[in-house]
Design an enzyme around this catalytic site. Sequence first.
Site, PDB file in Angstrom:
ATOM      1  N   GLY A  46      -5.790   0.477  -8.396  1.00 25.29           N
ATOM      2  CA  GLY A  46      -5.414   0.051  -6.934  1.00 25.29           C
ATOM      3  C   GLY A  46      -5.457   0.925  -5.731  1.00 25.29           C
ATOM      4  O   GLY A  46      -5.819   0.724  -4.781  1.00 25.29           O
ATOM      5  N   GLU A  47      -5.827   2.253  -6.192  1.00 29.46           N
ATOM      6  CA  GLU A  47      -5.815   3.231  -5.194  1.00 29.46           C
ATOM      7  C   GLU A  47      -7.201   3.972  -5.111  1.00 29.46           C
ATOM      8  O   GLU A  47      -7.706   4.535  -4.092  1.00 29.46           O
ATOM      9  CB  GLU A  47      -4.639   4.476  -5.153  1.00 29.46           C
ATOM     10  CG  GLU A  47      -3.317   3.603  -5.102  1.00 29.46           C
ATOM     11  CD  GLU A  47      -2.011   4.421  -5.129  1.00 29.46           C
ATOM     12  OE1 GLU A  47      -2.038   5.054  -4.084  1.00 29.46           O
ATOM     13  OE2 GLU A  47      -1.610   4.064  -6.077  1.00 29.46           O
TER      14      GLU A  47
ATOM     15  N   GLY B 288      -0.143  -8.257  -3.893  1.00 27.48           N
ATOM     16  CA  GLY B 288      -1.547  -8.517  -3.658  1.00 27.48           C
ATOM     17  C   GLY B 288      -2.556  -8.154  -4.689  1.00 27.48           C
ATOM     18  O   GLY B 288      -3.659  -8.331  -4.543  1.00 27.48           O
TER      19      GLY B 288
ATOM     20  N   ALA C 198      -0.722  -0.669 -16.397  1.00 27.79           N
ATOM     21  CA  ALA C 198      -0.315   0.346 -17.383  1.00 27.79           C
ATOM     22  C   ALA C 198       1.292  -0.027 -17.911  1.00 27.79           C
ATOM     23  O   ALA C 198       1.453   0.149 -18.949  1.00 27.79           O
ATOM     24  CB  ALA C 198      -0.650   1.547 -17.187  1.00 27.79           C
TER      25      ALA C 198
ATOM     26  N   PHE D  36       0.764  -1.244   0.043  1.00 28.98           N
ATOM     27  CA  PHE D  36       0.058  -0.014   0.143  1.00 28.98           C
ATOM     28  C   PHE D  36       0.705   1.267   0.016  1.00 28.98           C
ATOM     29  O   PHE D  36       0.448   2.302   0.396  1.00 28.98           O
ATOM     30  CB  PHE D  36      -1.006  -0.047   1.308  1.00 28.98           C
ATOM     31  CG  PHE D  36      -1.625  -1.346   1.325  1.00 28.98           C
ATOM     32  CD1 PHE D  36      -2.563  -1.648   0.530  1.00 28.98           C
ATOM     33  CD2 PHE D  36      -1.429  -2.243   2.556  1.00 28.98           C
ATOM     34  CE1 PHE D  36      -3.249  -3.100   0.730  1.00 28.98           C
ATOM     35  CE2 PHE D  36      -1.796  -3.241   2.886  1.00 28.98           C
ATOM     36  CZ  PHE D  36      -2.721  -3.689   1.947  1.00 28.98           C
TER      37      PHE D  36
ATOM     38  N   LYS E   1     -12.081 -10.435 -11.486  1.00 33.12           N
ATOM     39  CA  LYS E   1     -11.498 -10.798 -10.196  1.00 33.12           C
ATOM     40  C   LYS E   1     -10.549 -10.050  -9.324  1.00 33.12           C
ATOM     41  O   LYS E   1     -10.849  -9.470  -8.362  1.00 33.12           O
ATOM     42  CB  LYS E   1     -11.295 -12.224  -9.968  1.00 33.12           C
ATOM     43  CG  LYS E   1     -11.308 -12.860  -8.728  1.00 33.12           C
ATOM     44  CD  LYS E   1     -10.976 -14.151  -8.597  1.00 33.12           C
ATOM     45  CE  LYS E   1     -12.439 -15.013  -8.766  1.00 33.12           C
ATOM     46  NZ  LYS E   1     -12.465 -16.439  -8.603  1.00 33.12           N
TER      47      LYS E   1
ATOM     48  N   LYS F  54      -6.409   1.766 -16.980  1.00 31.63           N
ATOM     49  CA  LYS F  54      -6.004   2.792 -16.232  1.00 31.63           C
ATOM     50  C   LYS F  54      -5.793   2.132 -14.946  1.00 31.63           C
ATOM     51  O   LYS F  54      -6.401   1.332 -14.759  1.00 31.63           O
ATOM     52  CB  LYS F  54      -7.171   4.129 -16.146  1.00 31.63           C
ATOM     53  CG  LYS F  54      -7.078   4.735 -17.564  1.00 31.63           C
ATOM     54  CD  LYS F  54      -7.808   6.177 -17.584  1.00 31.63           C
ATOM     55  CE  LYS F  54      -9.240   5.926 -17.645  1.00 31.63           C
ATOM     56  NZ  LYS F  54      -9.905   7.090 -18.044  1.00 31.63           N
TER      57      LYS F  54
ATOM     58  N   GLN G 247      -9.293  -5.334  -5.631  1.00 34.38           N
ATOM     59  CA  GLN G 247      -8.505  -3.934  -5.346  1.00 34.38           C
ATOM     60  C   GLN G 247      -9.669  -3.081  -4.747  1.00 34.38           C
ATOM     61  O   GLN G 247      -9.442  -2.458  -4.093  1.00 34.38           O
ATOM     62  CB  GLN G 247      -8.115  -3.762  -6.806  1.00 34.38           C
ATOM     63  CG  GLN G 247      -6.618  -4.314  -6.736  1.00 34.38           C
ATOM     64  CD  GLN G 247      -5.437  -4.123  -5.773  1.00 34.38           C
ATOM     65  OE1 GLN G 247      -5.036  -3.093  -5.768  1.00 34.38           O
ATOM     66  NE2 GLN G 247      -5.305  -4.814  -4.855  1.00 34.38           N
TER      67      GLN G 247
HETATM   68 MO1  MOS Z   1       0.760   3.247  -3.725  1.00 35.98          MO
HETATM   69  S1  MOS Z   1       0.442   4.573  -1.997  1.00 35.98           S
HETATM   70  O1  MOS Z   1       1.550   4.155  -4.777  1.00 35.98           O
HETATM   71  O2  MOS Z   1       1.399   1.810  -3.125  1.00 35.98           O
END
Ligand code: MOS
Length: 723
Positions: free
Chosen positions: A687-688, A458, A502, A232, A617, A684, A622
Amino acid sequence: MSNRLDGPVKVTGRAKYGADHSFPGMVHGYIVLSTIAHGEIEAMDVTAAKTAPGVLGVYSPFDPLKLHTPDSMFGKTWVPLQNREVTYYGQPIGFVVAETFEQARDAAMLVEVSYRQRPVLTSLEDGLAAAEEAPVSWDGSPAALEVLAPDVESIEDALAASPVVVEATYTTATQNHAAMEPHSAVAVWDSDGLTIYSGNQGADLQAAELAAALGVEASSVRAVNPFVGGAFGGKARTSAPAFLAAAAARDLGRPVKAVLTREQVFTATAGRAATVQKIALGADTDGTLIALRHDSWCSTPVDRSFVERTSHGTSREWYATQNLAISQKIVPLHVPPTTFMRAPGEAPGSFALESAIDELAVALEMDPIELRLRNNSTAPPGKDLQWSSKHLDECFRIGAARFGWANRSPRGRTDGDWLVGMGTATAMFPALRFPATVEITLHADDTAVVATSGADPGTGLLTVLSLVGAESLDIAPERVTPRLGDSALPPGGLSGGSTATASAGSAIVIAAAQVIDDLLALASSPGAPFDGLEVSYADGRVLADGRSMTFGELLRAVNRPSISATGSSGPGEEVTKHSFSSFGAQFCEVRVHRWTREIRVSRMLGVFDAGRIINEKTARSQIMGGMIWGVSAALHEGLEIEENGRLANGDFAGYLIPVNADIPEVDVHFVEYPDTLHNAVGAKGLGEIGTVGMAAAVANAVANATGIRVRKLPIQIEDLLEE
Ligand code: MOS
């Protein structure tokens, strides 16, 4: 929906994380932490520790393991034990190595430290008076910037001229990444140099940092991280146990394992900054934004090494407004280091901005979705570069229908003793990519290997490599073996910034085209099966003249075990042509108990525009994890820092994170518009963005349910007590 390739080994416990590696002769290190927050170490009495059973080495600022300060894409990385300065409670100040973990831990308890203490400042609120302008950002933008309409003198004038104005201050808590796998390392030296097994977000980046710290050639450090138990952002840099295990293993000539305890993770790594944010919104009576001012302060360690850019991450780009002013200040405190944590800037920034937008909707007596759509931007304010692809309006429309938004009343509803409310918020996170190199090898048994150093913390990158590899080679994914997490592989860069799909995906497309070209050249070369013919490639086969052979058959025919090519890609011309972002609409329903004020999230939905979804999935998981983290930020998480810098809740007993009983069904939906202006794969980042906006959606739902606007995170029962 294809499965996660590493799923079976993970759920059966066969996946080997860094600390799961053991070697003959291996010994164990235990880190000693400071028990003051600011001062100088006057002396460390290590006599008892040195003579304790099994002890092999006791390292301290008085007897250090020499380490240099590495400089990387993140700036300088702090290395432990190089001086006697203490700047936070729980700072690594010693390292005890013994035959067993228990011996090392026992001996560490015998180390006597005396300090010359200095005044301590640990509260962001108390530090505000001493705030400093934040340094220029990594993208070159200054801490404070303004966009004003041609005839407007100042943002204050624009606000004063706005018929409707809301203005408020929001605060967010310090957080710790609390990844399941604590930071750890196993270091082994041999005649070739160092091999380190340590979970991180980019094997080649960790190898480079360690080589610089140890003063050895980059080629003599190999970093291995096949599985990473959560990162993270908190494992982007090399950790204290990795630096210390590597240096001690070299000094002692024995493999060294060092694992932080859960309590140590809370101070000896880095977390998220606390923030204070002041927002003023000025709008016309129809909801059109006229002015947006967002001033932000964040905590930073005394070395000023990280800025949580809340206003830059949100207000700078999210809404069409004629007048915009944002600023970012830092407040150096004697607190554990801060660093990137899932959606740094955007996560706390969106709590403030998206709460303020909701407050404006209330002031205007307007539906909060309608207000957001009215101010939908086609480009970031003050920039000519339009969004490459933006379907935020569709996210809101689909979300509203799916969530039953039409049933929401401006003042919530009641269900027995429960007050029920709905809230929504915008989510955005920039679509970025970083340089990455991938090697593709075609084997004579008709399988392929797609390899890059990188990391799968992960996220599902391993699975994504096989899928994009298979598509680019026009073969079934079962024939592709992905390899990741080893700095000996081509440099894959960072699993961070929501970039990995990406970045690595773009490199795969290039590597695949190259290896196919090379294969065709081989097929038509003198003496080869397609000697002199015009050849083409499809379905994993070389074709010409009405004949075809699989690539494996061809390689066998020319007596080659394999053929390989690498492809590299990085951000290019596209950044001069468009602005790039992922988008989302967050929805949340809460139930607040009329008498106890207990807050329960009862429903959640996130609808996202993140370009093409490579694997539904892993993408869903995520986003789901991010949304849950948003609930956690809203209702659970927050480090309590005592006046002397000690964390009052720096463990899993006191640091609240949601458990299954706190989380209802999480509904995730994607609108899929491949963004090929951003990269060849069309994906795109996602993850965040899942965590962005969710804390505001919860707070907005609480306000809808109770009429009480809470402007601080986490929201606690006492915040909802009526006078
Ligand atoms: Mo993330 S905060 O770029 O692992």
